[in-house]
Design a protein around this motif. Structure first.
Motif, PDB file in Angstrom:
ATOM      1  N   ALA A   1       0.827  -1.213   0.000  1.00 46.58           N
ATOM      2  CA  ALA A   1       0.000   0.000   0.000  1.00 46.58           C
ATOM      3  C   ALA A   1       0.860   1.261   0.000  1.00 46.58           C
ATOM      4  CB  ALA A   1      -0.935  -0.015   1.204  1.00 46.58           C
ATOM      5  N   ALA A   2       1.967   1.275   0.777  1.00 51.11           N
ATOM      6  CA  ALA A   2       2.850   2.449   0.819  1.00 51.11           C
ATOM      7  C   ALA A   2       3.501   2.691  -0.539  1.00 51.11           C
ATOM      8  CB  ALA A   2       3.912   2.248   1.901  1.00 51.11           C
ATOM      9  N   LEU A   3       3.941   1.621  -1.197  1.00 48.29           N
ATOM     10  CA  LEU A   3       4.544   1.790  -2.523  1.00 48.29           C
ATOM     11  C   LEU A   3       3.522   2.317  -3.526  1.00 48.29           C
ATOM     12  CD1 LEU A   3       6.790  -1.408  -2.778  1.00 48.29           C
ATOM     13  CD2 LEU A   3       7.553   0.977  -2.698  1.00 48.29           C
ATOM     14  N   MET A   4       2.312   1.755  -3.492  1.00 47.33           N
ATOM     15  CA  MET A   4       1.276   2.223  -4.406  1.00 47.33           C
ATOM     16  C   MET A   4       0.957   3.696  -4.156  1.00 47.33           C
ATOM     17  SD  MET A   4       0.464  -0.151  -6.520  1.00 47.33           S
ATOM     18  CE  MET A   4      -1.084   0.503  -7.128  1.00 47.33           C
ATOM     19  N   LEU A   5       0.847   4.085  -2.884  1.00 51.16           N
ATOM     20  CA  LEU A   5       0.554   5.483  -2.552  1.00 51.16           C
ATOM     21  C   LEU A   5       1.667   6.405  -3.026  1.00 51.16           C
ATOM     22  CD1 LEU A   5      -1.301   7.504  -1.122  1.00 51.16           C
ATOM     23  CD2 LEU A   5      -0.066   7.023   1.006  1.00 51.16           C
ATOM     24  N   ALA A   6       2.929   5.992  -2.851  1.00 48.51           N
ATOM     25  CA  ALA A   6       4.055   6.828  -3.284  1.00 48.51           C
ATOM     26  C   ALA A   6       4.058   6.992  -4.796  1.00 48.51           C
ATOM     27  CB  ALA A   6       5.366   6.201  -2.808  1.00 48.51           C
ATOM     28  N   LEU A   7       3.789   5.922  -5.518  1.00 51.46           N
ATOM     29  CA  LEU A   7       3.767   6.011  -6.971  1.00 51.46           C
ATOM     30  C   LEU A   7       2.627   6.910  -7.457  1.00 51.46           C
ATOM     31  CD1 LEU A   7       4.492   2.278  -7.936  1.00 51.46           C
ATOM     32  CD2 LEU A   7       6.027   4.237  -8.201  1.00 51.46           C
ATOM     33  N   ILE A   8       1.447   6.785  -6.818  1.00 50.22           N
ATOM     34  CA  ILE A   8       0.308   7.629  -7.213  1.00 50.22           C
ATOM     35  C   ILE A   8       0.610   9.104  -6.946  1.00 50.22           C
ATOM     36  CG2 ILE A   8      -2.092   8.169  -6.664  1.00 50.22           C
ATOM     37  CD1 ILE A   8      -2.516   5.164  -6.169  1.00 50.22           C
ATOM     38  N   LEU A   9       1.170   9.415  -5.760  1.00 48.82           N
ATOM     39  CA  LEU A   9       1.512  10.810  -5.452  1.00 48.82           C
ATOM     40  C   LEU A   9       2.568  11.343  -6.409  1.00 48.82           C
ATOM     41  CD1 LEU A   9       1.564  10.680  -1.535  1.00 48.82           C
ATOM     42  CD2 LEU A   9      -0.172  11.712  -3.014  1.00 48.82           C
ATOM     43  N   ASN A  10       3.551  10.498  -6.716  1.00 48.86           N
ATOM     44  CA  ASN A  10       4.599  10.915  -7.657  1.00 48.86           C
ATOM     45  C   ASN A  10       3.987  11.258  -9.013  1.00 48.86           C
ATOM     46  OD1 ASN A  10       7.009  11.388  -8.926  1.00 48.86           O
ATOM     47  ND2 ASN A  10       7.776   9.297  -8.764  1.00 48.86           N
ATOM     48  N   PHE A  11       3.035  10.436  -9.456  1.00 47.53           N
ATOM     49  CA  PHE A  11       2.378  10.693 -10.744  1.00 47.53           C
ATOM     50  C   PHE A  11       1.558  11.984 -10.699  1.00 47.53           C
ATOM     51  CE2 PHE A  11      -1.371  10.251 -13.470  1.00 47.53           C
ATOM     52  CZ  PHE A  11      -0.774  10.109 -14.704  1.00 47.53           C
ATOM     53  N   VAL A  12       0.844  12.215  -9.600  1.00 47.40           N
ATOM     54  CA  VAL A  12      -0.005  13.413  -9.494  1.00 47.40           C
ATOM     55  C   VAL A  12       0.838  14.677  -9.473  1.00 47.40           C
ATOM     56  CG1 VAL A  12      -1.606  14.634  -7.981  1.00 47.40           C
ATOM     57  CG2 VAL A  12      -1.904  12.175  -8.401  1.00 47.40           C
ATOM     58  N   PHE A  13       1.907  14.650  -8.644  1.00 50.60           N
ATOM     59  CA  PHE A  13       2.733  15.866  -8.529  1.00 50.60           C
ATOM     60  C   PHE A  13       3.510  16.140  -9.809  1.00 50.60           C
ATOM     61  CE2 PHE A  13       2.808  14.999  -3.745  1.00 50.60           C
ATOM     62  CZ  PHE A  13       1.718  15.815  -3.538  1.00 50.60           C
ATOM     63  N   SER A  14       3.857  15.097 -10.568  1.00 58.03           N
ATOM     64  CA  SER A  14       4.574  15.305 -11.831  1.00 58.03           C
ATOM     65  C   SER A  14       3.618  15.680 -12.958  1.00 58.03           C
ATOM     66  CB  SER A  14       5.339  14.027 -12.220  1.00 58.03           C
ATOM     67  OG  SER A  14       6.276  13.692 -11.222  1.00 58.03           O
ATOM     68  N   TYR A  15       2.356  15.369 -12.812  1.00 58.64           N
ATOM     69  CA  TYR A  15       1.366  15.626 -13.858  1.00 58.64           C
ATOM     70  C   TYR A  15       1.127  17.131 -14.042  1.00 58.64           C
ATOM     71  CZ  TYR A  15      -3.337  15.902 -15.875  1.00 58.64           C
ATOM     72  OH  TYR A  15      -4.436  16.217 -16.635  1.00 58.64           O
ATOM     73  N   ARG A  16       1.053  17.890 -12.933  1.00 58.22           N
ATOM     74  CA  ARG A  16       0.732  19.320 -13.014  1.00 58.22           C
ATOM     75  C   ARG A  16       1.830  20.128 -13.711  1.00 58.22           C
ATOM     76  NH1 ARG A  16      -1.925  20.436  -7.014  1.00 58.22           N
ATOM     77  NH2 ARG A  16      -3.783  19.111  -7.332  1.00 58.22           N
ATOM     78  N   PRO A  17       3.112  20.025 -13.337  1.00 57.95           N
ATOM     79  CA  PRO A  17       4.154  20.806 -14.062  1.00 57.95           C
ATOM     80  C   PRO A  17       4.242  20.445 -15.538  1.00 57.95           C
ATOM     81  CG  PRO A  17       4.989  20.000 -11.975  1.00 57.95           C
ATOM     82  CD  PRO A  17       3.680  19.346 -12.183  1.00 57.95           C
ATOM     83  N   ALA A  18       4.009  19.172 -15.858  1.00 56.99           N
ATOM     84  CA  ALA A  18       4.101  18.780 -17.268  1.00 56.99           C
ATOM     85  C   ALA A  18       3.026  19.477 -18.096  1.00 56.99           C
ATOM     86  CB  ALA A  18       3.963  17.262 -17.385  1.00 56.99           C
ATOM     87  N   PHE A  19       1.819  19.527 -17.587  1.00 53.57           N
ATOM     88  CA  PHE A  19       0.748  20.192 -18.320  1.00 53.57           C
ATOM     89  C   PHE A  19       0.923  21.719 -18.328  1.00 53.57           C
ATOM     90  CE2 PHE A  19      -1.349  16.175 -18.400  1.00 53.57           C
ATOM     91  CZ  PHE A  19      -2.232  16.242 -19.478  1.00 53.57           C
ATOM     92  N   ALA A  20       1.533  22.265 -17.270  1.00 57.31           N
ATOM     93  CA  ALA A  20       1.813  23.718 -17.261  1.00 57.31           C
ATOM     94  C   ALA A  20       2.797  24.082 -18.362  1.00 57.31           C
ATOM     95  CB  ALA A  20       2.354  24.130 -15.894  1.00 57.31           C
ATOM     96  N   ARG A  21       3.823  23.225 -18.568  1.00 59.54           N
ATOM     97  CA  ARG A  21       4.781  23.490 -19.637  1.00 59.54           C
ATOM     98  C   ARG A  21       4.120  23.381 -21.010  1.00 59.54           C
ATOM     99  NH1 ARG A  21       8.203  20.425 -16.279  1.00 59.54           N
ATOM    100  NH2 ARG A  21       7.823  18.562 -17.569  1.00 59.54           N
ATOM    101  N   LEU A  22       3.225  22.463 -21.157  1.00 57.36           N
ATOM    102  CA  LEU A  22       2.514  22.327 -22.427  1.00 57.36           C
ATOM    103  C   LEU A  22       1.676  23.576 -22.734  1.00 57.36           C
ATOM    104  CD1 LEU A  22       1.322  18.587 -22.320  1.00 57.36           C
ATOM    105  CD2 LEU A  22       3.079  19.591 -23.796  1.00 57.36           C
ATOM    106  N   ASP A  23       1.038  24.155 -21.709  1.00 52.88           N
ATOM    107  CA  ASP A  23       0.247  25.377 -21.918  1.00 52.88           C
ATOM    108  C   ASP A  23       1.139  26.541 -22.320  1.00 52.88           C
ATOM    109  OD1 ASP A  23      -2.010  23.948 -21.310  1.00 52.88           O
ATOM    110  OD2 ASP A  23      -2.056  24.576 -19.185  1.00 52.88           O
ATOM    111  N   ALA A  24       2.305  26.666 -21.685  1.00 57.07           N
ATOM    112  CA  ALA A  24       3.224  27.776 -22.017  1.00 57.07           C
ATOM    113  C   ALA A  24       3.732  27.649 -23.450  1.00 57.07           C
ATOM    114  CB  ALA A  24       4.398  27.786 -21.033  1.00 57.07           C
TER     115      ALA A  24
END
Length: 764
Positions: free
Chosen positions: A724-747
């Protein structure tokens, strides 16, 4: 002697009109009318004969037997009530019991007992008569219809083969005899009589054993063996003992039985006459391997005890010994050279002389061979419980009754066509009319009699279970002769009809019947105990069993489940409430696979789980033990248990090192990336948690091993937490990396739009 004459001589005068009319049935078959040989046997003749034998003769005999048995039981109950009335009490001391009343009651018991004996003879004579006339029909008029199989089934259904039906009556009579004889001070019985009247008592090396015999259906054979192996080890026959070449295999045993042309030994044994004997040669394995051969005589005395006389003999001397030309002089001379005692030599001479005189007097010769495979169970150096199971039982003719076509060479003592060719079961290379194969396995339990010692509970459970079919008077010699020499004998054993029926029983029904029998037996014994007073009252002690340890089997439960699964849902749901309640646990168990309760048993709502979670209430006066029996004695742990615990710990450390390496690499390469640093720290925490969990479980399981705990060693919390801890870490990593990637695409999209606008403006 022809059976018609035998039947006339065995008729009990008061019942002479109730016997089978054998002469009439023979007349209907035209047995003695040579002039009618050419007259065809028509359908009407067949119908008249079948109607007479089944609907008239069989019904007459069966109804009379049922009526007589009921009458005897009623008379025994009346006598038992009289004995109850004479029992001493506070108002009526024991001294008031008159000798005259006791003698009168004893005379009444004698009359009942004598009539029971006559009824058993009546059943045996009629049983044999019906089988004989059915065989005559099939042989003479059975071109289109065979009635013998139907006759056997009919006899079995009407209780002609049920000697066990007499057991409760005989048990009650024996208890009353015991009580009366004790009060009359006749000294006839100083101890309670054995209640298992159908089980033979034997004497081996001066010690008494009680033998119990049973048939085992092939479907139940494996289950019976495993039930025995839980308590007794299999007895390994060694090659030095003269058994199989491979000492680890169950031995093949051959018994060569003797009798004369009139089958006198067979007749005495079937009639249960006083000092009835059987004589046999016995050896293990194949005869060409030169095994030890033993000549044995078994004698059943008047008191029911059986005695054995035997001595070893070489095969080259057997024929001369049977003919009276050799008296074991060489063996006697060898014993003298070895310096054996004069008593031993004299005892050997006496045994040899008695057996040889017995053979010559009765003109005995080998007539029957019994071949079978034996599996024995016994504790080393402990003969209190001895069990054997015989399988692959075959009976083979060994006689020379037909001088034109003898089965055995009259100049030999055994069949060379079998022994020279090393034939084994199922003996397909000889004339099949000379072979009879027994369809079941034979179980024999011998219990050593020790003063006041009860037989083991597991033996009682096995005897009372549905896995075995009681055959207390079964004899290989009697069965083999009855199967292969029916035309030569005028009496047949009553168990033959059981071969036409299914001996398998319902587990619960068999258990309930045994409990009812024990309760009735204890009630009768309690009355006798109160009559005698003192310690005799303990005879009636009985504690009903809540369940039988082998009352249900895996095979029977599986068959029941398969039958239930094959029914349509409406039929299953249409059962009564009782059946629904009985099957509720099985249904819950089948539904529970893959559900939350199967992963977390503590969440289960089944009746079993709820009862298990409740604290058990100890009976009044019983305290919880401080030290369990399983924890007594020195600690002995196999090395593989310790190594398995350490292996599990190393697996956890392997996971810890992998996660730690990943976390440190991610943290080092993060640089100015704050998210990568946070995820590296998270993975480090998970790695530390995995390592700590593995270390904690190593010590916990080690303590459980040392304490001999009965708890389960598996634990699902640690693996689930790490996953469960590994799954939670991977999900959080994906969520936090998702926002900057889409911000760069908008710019990048806005910059592209501005460039396109400027370029279009310049063109215009």
């Amino acid at each position: 002697m022809r059976f018609g004459k035998t039947l006339r001589e065995s008729i009990y005068p008061p019942w002479k009109d109730q016997y089978i009319d054998y002469s009439k049935l023979k007349t209907m078959l035209r047995e003695d009318k040579r002039e009618d040989e050419d007259v065809p046997w028509t359908e009407d003749d067949e119908n008249r004969f079948c109607d007479e034998v089944f609907n008239v003769q069989l019904e007459k005999v069966a109804q009379f037997q049922e009526k007589t048995v009921s009458s005897l039981k009623e008379r025994a109950e009346v006598a038992f009530e009289k004995l109850k009335e004479m029992a001493p009490s506070d108002d009526k001391p024991k001294s008031d019991i008159t000798t005259a009343r006791l003698k009168e009651l004893k005379a009444e018991l004698d009359a009942i007992t004598n009539e029971v004996k006559e009824l058993k003879k009546y059943s045996s004579a009629n049983y044999t008569g019906f089988l004989k006339i059915a065989k005559k029909h099939d042989r003479k008029r059975g071109d289109r219809y065979k009635v013998r199989p139907m006759m056997r089934v009919s006899l079995s259904e009407r209780g002609f083969n049920s000697e066990q039906a007499y057991s409760p009556l005989l048990t009650k009579l024996s208890l009353m005899y015991y009580a009366i004889n004790q009060n009359l001070d006749e000294g006839e019985q100083q101890h309670p009589v054995e209640l298992d009247l159908d089980n033979q008592q034997e004497v081996h090396n001066g010690e008494r054993y009680t033998a119990h015999k049973f048939w085992i259906h092939t479907d139940n054979l494996l289950e019976v063996k495993t039930a025995i192996l839980r308590h007794l080890p299999a007895l390994i026959y060694t090659q030095q003992a003269g058994q199989e070449p491979d000492g680890n295999e169950d031995p093949k045993i051959t018994s060569l039985y003797f009798d004369n042309s009139k089958f006198e030994l067979y007749g005495r044994k079937v009639d249960r006459q006083v000092d009835a004997s059987s004589l046999r040669l016995r050896w293990y394995g194949q005869l060409d391997a030169k095994p030890d051969i033993v000549l044995e005589q078994k004698i059943v005395h008047e008191n029911g005890l059986s005695e054995e006389k035997k001595f070893p003999i070489k095969d080259k001397y057997i024929k001369a010994f049977i003919d009276g030309e050799y008296k074991m002089e060489k063996t006697i001379a060898k014993m003298e050279r070895q310096g054996q005692t004069a008593e031993a030599i004299e005892s050997f001479k006496t045994t040899v002389s008695e057996l040889q005189d017995f053979i010559i007097k009765h003109k005995l010769e080998p007539v029957l061979r019994a071949n079978y495979t034996r599996t024995a169970f016994q504790k080393p150096s402990d003969d209190r419980v001895r069990i054997s199971i015989d399988t692959d039982i075959a009976f083979i003719r060994e006689d020379t009754l037909d001088r034109d076509r003898p089965c055995r060479d009259p100049q030999e003592w055994h069949r060379r066509d079998i022994d020279n060719n090393n034939m084994t079961y199922p003996f397909k290379n000889i004339n099949q009319s000379e072979v009879s194969r027994f369809p079941y396995a034979l179980l024999e339990i011998k219990l050593k009699e020790e003063g006041g010692r009860k037989r083991p509970r597991w033996v009682e459970d096995l005897i009372a279970s549905h896995l075995v079919h009681a055959a207390p008077r079964f004899s290989k010699f009697v069965h083999g002769v009855a199967s292969l020499f029916e035309d030569y004998v005028n009496q047949l054993p009553l168990w033959l009809s059981d071969l036409e029926t299914d001996i398998r029983k319902d587990p619960q029904t068999a258990h309930d019947e045994e409990e009812q029998r024990k309760a009735q037996q204890a009630e009768d014994a309690m009355v006798v105990g109160s009559f005698l007073g003192g310690g005799a009252a303990k005879m009636g002690s009985y504690k009903p069993a809540t369940s039988s340890p082998i009352g249900k089997s895996y095979l029977s439960e599986r068959a029941a489940r398969d039958a239930m699964a094959s029914l349509p849902p409406t039929a299953v749901n249409g059962n009564g409430n009782g059946e629904h309640d009985a099957d509720e646990d099985n249904t819950t168990q089948q539904r529970g696979y893959g559900t939350l309760s199967s992963v977390f048993p503590g969440f289960s709502l089944s009746k079993y789980s709820r009862a298990k979670r409740q604290r058990a209430q100890l009976p009044e006066g019983v305290t919880k033990p401080e030290v369990w029996l399983k924890n007594a004695g020195p600690l002995q742990v196999e090395p593989k248990v310790w190594l398995a615990n350490e292996r599990t710990f190393l697996k956890w450390q392997h996971i810890c090192i992998l996660l730690g390496t990943l976390a440190i690499s991610l943290y080092t390469a993060a640089g100015e990336n704050f998210l990568a640093e946070c995820m590296g720290i998270a993975y480090i925490v998970i790695a530390i948690m995995a390592g700590g969990w593995g270390y904690a479980m190593l010590h916990r399981r080690r303590d459980m091993i040392v304490e001999r705990s009965g708890k389960d060693f598996d634990n699902m919390i640690g693996p689930l937490a790490v996953s469960a801890a590994l799954m939670l870490a991977l999900i959080l990593n994906f969520v936090f990396s998702y926002r900057p990637a889409f911000a760069r695409l908008d710019a990048d999209s806005q910059l592209l739009n501005e460039t396109e606008t400027a370029f279009i403006g310049e063109l215009l």
